[in-house]
Design a protein around this motif. Structure first.
Motif, PDB file in Angstrom:
ATOM      1  N   GLY A  32      -9.807 -75.332 -22.428  1.00 10.79           N
ATOM      2  CA  GLY A  32      -9.673 -76.749 -22.726  1.00 10.79           C
ATOM      3  C   GLY A  32      -9.438 -77.015 -24.189  1.00 10.79           C
ATOM      4  O   GLY A  32      -8.333 -76.920 -24.701  1.00 10.79           O
ATOM      5  N   SER A  33     -10.517 -77.329 -24.885  1.00  7.29           N
ATOM      6  CA  SER A  33     -10.347 -77.784 -26.259  1.00  7.29           C
ATOM      7  C   SER A  33     -10.042 -76.667 -27.243  1.00  7.29           C
ATOM      8  O   SER A  33      -9.661 -76.953 -28.372  1.00  7.29           O
ATOM      9  CB  SER A  33     -11.609 -78.520 -26.711  1.00  7.29           C
ATOM     10  N   ALA A  56     -14.598 -84.531 -26.042  1.00  4.13           N
ATOM     11  CA  ALA A  56     -14.531 -85.597 -25.046  1.00  4.13           C
ATOM     12  C   ALA A  56     -13.599 -85.201 -23.903  1.00  4.13           C
ATOM     13  O   ALA A  56     -13.876 -85.467 -22.725  1.00  4.13           O
ATOM     14  CB  ALA A  56     -14.060 -86.902 -25.695  1.00  4.13           C
ATOM     15  N   PHE A  57     -12.483 -84.566 -24.249  1.00  2.73           N
ATOM     16  CA  PHE A  57     -11.552 -84.097 -23.223  1.00  2.73           C
ATOM     17  C   PHE A  57     -12.210 -83.037 -22.345  1.00  2.73           C
ATOM     18  O   PHE A  57     -12.071 -83.042 -21.115  1.00  2.73           O
ATOM     19  CB  PHE A  57     -10.302 -83.528 -23.894  1.00  2.73           C
ATOM     20  N   VAL A  58     -12.940 -82.111 -22.972  1.00  5.29           N
ATOM     21  CA  VAL A  58     -13.637 -81.062 -22.230  1.00  5.29           C
ATOM     22  C   VAL A  58     -14.625 -81.673 -21.247  1.00  5.29           C
ATOM     23  O   VAL A  58     -14.745 -81.230 -20.100  1.00  5.29           O
ATOM     24  CB  VAL A  58     -14.369 -80.120 -23.206  1.00  5.29           C
ATOM     25  N   PHE A  59     -15.346 -82.693 -21.675  1.00 12.46           N
ATOM     26  CA  PHE A  59     -16.335 -83.334 -20.812  1.00 12.46           C
ATOM     27  C   PHE A  59     -15.673 -83.882 -19.547  1.00 12.46           C
ATOM     28  O   PHE A  59     -16.113 -83.604 -18.426  1.00 12.46           O
ATOM     29  CB  PHE A  59     -17.031 -84.467 -21.577  1.00 12.46           C
ATOM     30  N   GLY A  60     -14.606 -84.647 -19.717  1.00 13.52           N
ATOM     31  CA  GLY A  60     -13.947 -85.247 -18.560  1.00 13.52           C
ATOM     32  C   GLY A  60     -13.357 -84.208 -17.626  1.00 13.52           C
ATOM     33  O   GLY A  60     -13.504 -84.301 -16.392  1.00 13.52           O
ATOM     34  N   LEU A 196     -16.698 -75.771 -33.545  1.00  9.35           N
ATOM     35  CA  LEU A 196     -15.260 -75.677 -33.335  1.00  9.35           C
ATOM     36  C   LEU A 196     -14.696 -76.792 -32.465  1.00  9.35           C
ATOM     37  O   LEU A 196     -13.481 -76.942 -32.359  1.00  9.35           O
ATOM     38  CB  LEU A 196     -14.907 -74.334 -32.688  1.00  9.35           C
ATOM     39  N   GLY A 197     -15.564 -77.570 -31.828  1.00 10.92           N
ATOM     40  CA  GLY A 197     -15.061 -78.608 -30.938  1.00 10.92           C
ATOM     41  C   GLY A 197     -14.530 -78.030 -29.649  1.00 10.92           C
ATOM     42  O   GLY A 197     -13.545 -78.506 -29.091  1.00 10.92           O
ATOM     43  N   VAL A 198     -15.179 -76.973 -29.150  1.00 10.27           N
ATOM     44  CA  VAL A 198     -14.760 -76.351 -27.903  1.00 10.27           C
ATOM     45  C   VAL A 198     -15.908 -76.425 -26.906  1.00 10.27           C
ATOM     46  O   VAL A 198     -17.059 -76.613 -27.277  1.00 10.27           O
ATOM     47  CB  VAL A 198     -14.378 -74.869 -28.111  1.00 10.27           C
ATOM     48  N   GLY A 199     -15.577 -76.294 -25.624  1.00  6.79           N
ATOM     49  CA  GLY A 199     -16.617 -76.263 -24.609  1.00  6.79           C
ATOM     50  C   GLY A 199     -17.399 -74.967 -24.683  1.00  6.79           C
ATOM     51  O   GLY A 199     -18.480 -74.866 -24.144  1.00  6.79           O
ATOM     52  N   ILE A 227     -20.734 -77.006 -19.116  1.00  8.09           N
ATOM     53  CA  ILE A 227     -19.843 -77.694 -20.045  1.00  8.09           C
ATOM     54  C   ILE A 227     -19.866 -79.209 -19.827  1.00  8.09           C
ATOM     55  O   ILE A 227     -19.631 -79.978 -20.768  1.00  8.09           O
ATOM     56  CB  ILE A 227     -18.401 -77.141 -19.920  1.00  8.09           C
ATOM     57  N   VAL A 228     -20.162 -79.643 -18.608  1.00  7.71           N
ATOM     58  CA  VAL A 228     -20.304 -81.079 -18.363  1.00  7.71           C
ATOM     59  C   VAL A 228     -21.321 -81.674 -19.329  1.00  7.71           C
ATOM     60  O   VAL A 228     -21.115 -82.735 -19.923  1.00  7.71           O
ATOM     61  CB  VAL A 228     -20.743 -81.351 -16.906  1.00  7.71           C
ATOM     62  N   PHE A 229     -22.419 -80.954 -19.526  1.00  8.19           N
ATOM     63  CA  PHE A 229     -23.488 -81.460 -20.388  1.00  8.19           C
ATOM     64  C   PHE A 229     -23.205 -81.207 -21.864  1.00  8.19           C
ATOM     65  O   PHE A 229     -23.388 -82.098 -22.702  1.00  8.19           O
ATOM     66  CB  PHE A 229     -24.826 -80.826 -19.983  1.00  8.19           C
ATOM     67  N   SER A 230     -22.750 -79.984 -22.192  1.00 10.19           N
ATOM     68  CA  SER A 230     -22.490 -79.687 -23.598  1.00 10.19           C
ATOM     69  C   SER A 230     -21.331 -80.521 -24.124  1.00 10.19           C
ATOM     70  O   SER A 230     -21.368 -81.034 -25.247  1.00 10.19           O
ATOM     71  CB  SER A 230     -22.190 -78.194 -23.793  1.00 10.19           C
ATOM     72  N   GLY A 231     -20.283 -80.676 -23.301  1.00  8.51           N
ATOM     73  CA  GLY A 231     -19.146 -81.504 -23.708  1.00  8.51           C
ATOM     74  C   GLY A 231     -19.530 -82.967 -23.825  1.00  8.51           C
ATOM     75  O   GLY A 231     -19.108 -83.660 -24.752  1.00  8.51           O
ATOM     76  N   GLY A 232     -20.355 -83.436 -22.886  1.00  9.43           N
ATOM     77  CA  GLY A 232     -20.804 -84.824 -22.937  1.00  9.43           C
ATOM     78  C   GLY A 232     -21.662 -85.105 -24.157  1.00  9.43           C
ATOM     79  O   GLY A 232     -21.479 -86.113 -24.852  1.00  9.43           O
ATOM     80  N   LEU A 233     -22.614 -84.193 -24.429  1.00 10.53           N
ATOM     81  CA  LEU A 233     -23.483 -84.369 -25.593  1.00 10.53           C
ATOM     82  C   LEU A 233     -22.682 -84.285 -26.884  1.00 10.53           C
ATOM     83  O   LEU A 233     -22.837 -85.114 -27.790  1.00 10.53           O
ATOM     84  CB  LEU A 233     -24.574 -83.301 -25.589  1.00 10.53           C
TER      85      LEU A 233
END
Length: 343
Positions: A32-33, A56-60, A196-199, A227-233
């Motif tokens: 993803g990111s 944010a993209f990773v979260f979605g 790094l802004g990655v999942g 990643i749902v949680f780490s990306g969301g946080l």
């Protein structure tokens, strides 16, 4: 005509890019990111916006892909929740590091160099494993059929599992490992996620397999759940500092919503040995793209920014296409095999 502050051409580019990455994300539990963030940096977005929007993209995308893997029974919720605990602390440390480096004016260069070494190193390793044809060390979805067989996990994972450091945790697939190893992997990948802004999936998923010994399909599904949680946080923390640009995230998600479903479904029908060499090359392509961008900055050659962006998009297109092609080929073979039985 503009949409969300972007020209229609840019919206189309982001939607198409999101589609490609969605396929990768659903299939590998990664992709993803670690491609989005460098692409945004190459396009001239500020470091904080590139990192925050990537998260944010990773979260979605991870929400979409996780739902599909849940349907396939490939999510270990206990392992996922334990990973979340370690990841949460790591993300905050990583995020604060970015803010500190940004204040010094060093964030962009340091993050780029880190990308080069991480993507290049992991890409070289995966490609080497693929060329060597080491099916035990490689990423192979066929391992799902023998998940309970201890001989199907890497030797290093067997060694780690042999260390009896209480408390020991039992996981799906007959895996038993120390809680401290799980938390250590989670913290390290959370640190990278925030920095790094990655999942963190391009590191965490291989770590779950190579270090903890979790069967690959379960590692992919559980990684996406985490990643749902780490990306969301991560995206929430960056959004508080104005680091999430919805004009970037929305069109990316529009494309990835479809791509993630395709990639997730492909895990049950494709032998990943057929395309893992392309995945390794994709990581190497990402590393090369960031390196080219940095060279362009040092020597003030703007044309190298365009070359870097082409390398990133080309890498995503190559591997996404390989996943789709392998899926179609596998379905055709199944259909051909079933036809005589029908007659």
């Amino acid at each position: 005509m503009e949409l969300l502050g972007l020209s229609m051409a840019m919206v189309g580019l982001f939607v198409g890019f999101g589609l490609l990455i969605g396929v990768l994300f659903g299939f590998f539990g990664m992709g993803g990111s670690f491609l989005v963030t460098p692409a945004l940096l190459v396009m001239g977005y500020p470091t904080r916006v590139a990192v925050g929007s990537g998260l944010a993209f990773v979260f979605g995308t991870s929400v979409i892909a996780t739902l599909k893997h849940r349907d396939l029974g490939q999510v270990d919720y206990k392992l996922g929740l334990l990973m979340i605990v370690g990841t949460t602390a790591g993300i905050e440390v990583g995020k604060q590091t970015v803010v500190y480096l940004e204040a010094l004016g060093l964030a962009g260069s340091i993050i780029s160099v880190t990308y080069v070494f991480l993507l290049g190193g992991i890409g070289a390793f995966v490609t080497y494993e693929a060329v060597k044809g080491d099916s035990d060390g490689g990423i192979d979805h066929d391992a799902a059929e023998a998940a309970a067989d201890a001989d199907d996990i890497p030797d290093i994972a067997k060694t780690i599992q042999s260390y009896n450091v209480p408390p020991m945790i039992s996981l799906r697939g007959g895996v038993t490992v120390s809680l401290w190893m799980i938390l250590g992997v989670a913290f390290a990948t959370g640190l990278l996620s925030g920095f790094l802004g990655v999942g963190g999936g391009f590191i965490r998923m291989p770590a779950l397999f190579y270090l903890i010994g979790v069967p690959v399909p379960i590692a992919v599904g559980t990684d996406l759940f985490e990643i749902v949680f780490s990306g969301g946080l991560g995206s929430f923390l960056y959004a508080l500092d104005g680091g999430v640009d919805l004009s970037i995230v929305v069109p990316l998600l529009a494309g990835s919503a479809f791509g993630a479903r395709i990639g997730s479904a492909a895990t049950s029908i494709v032998n990943e040995d057929d395309i893992k060499v392309y995945f390794g090359l994709m990581l190497l392509g990402g590393a090369l793209a960031v390196a080219v961008r940095e060279i362009g900055k040092v020597y003030e050659m703007p044309i190298l920014n365009r070359v870097s962006l082409v390398l990133i998009l080309g890498s995503a297109l190559l591997v996404s296409g390989a996943v789709v092609y392998s899926s179609i080929t596998a379905l055709r073979e199944e259909s051909r095999t079933a036809s005589p039985a029908v007659e």
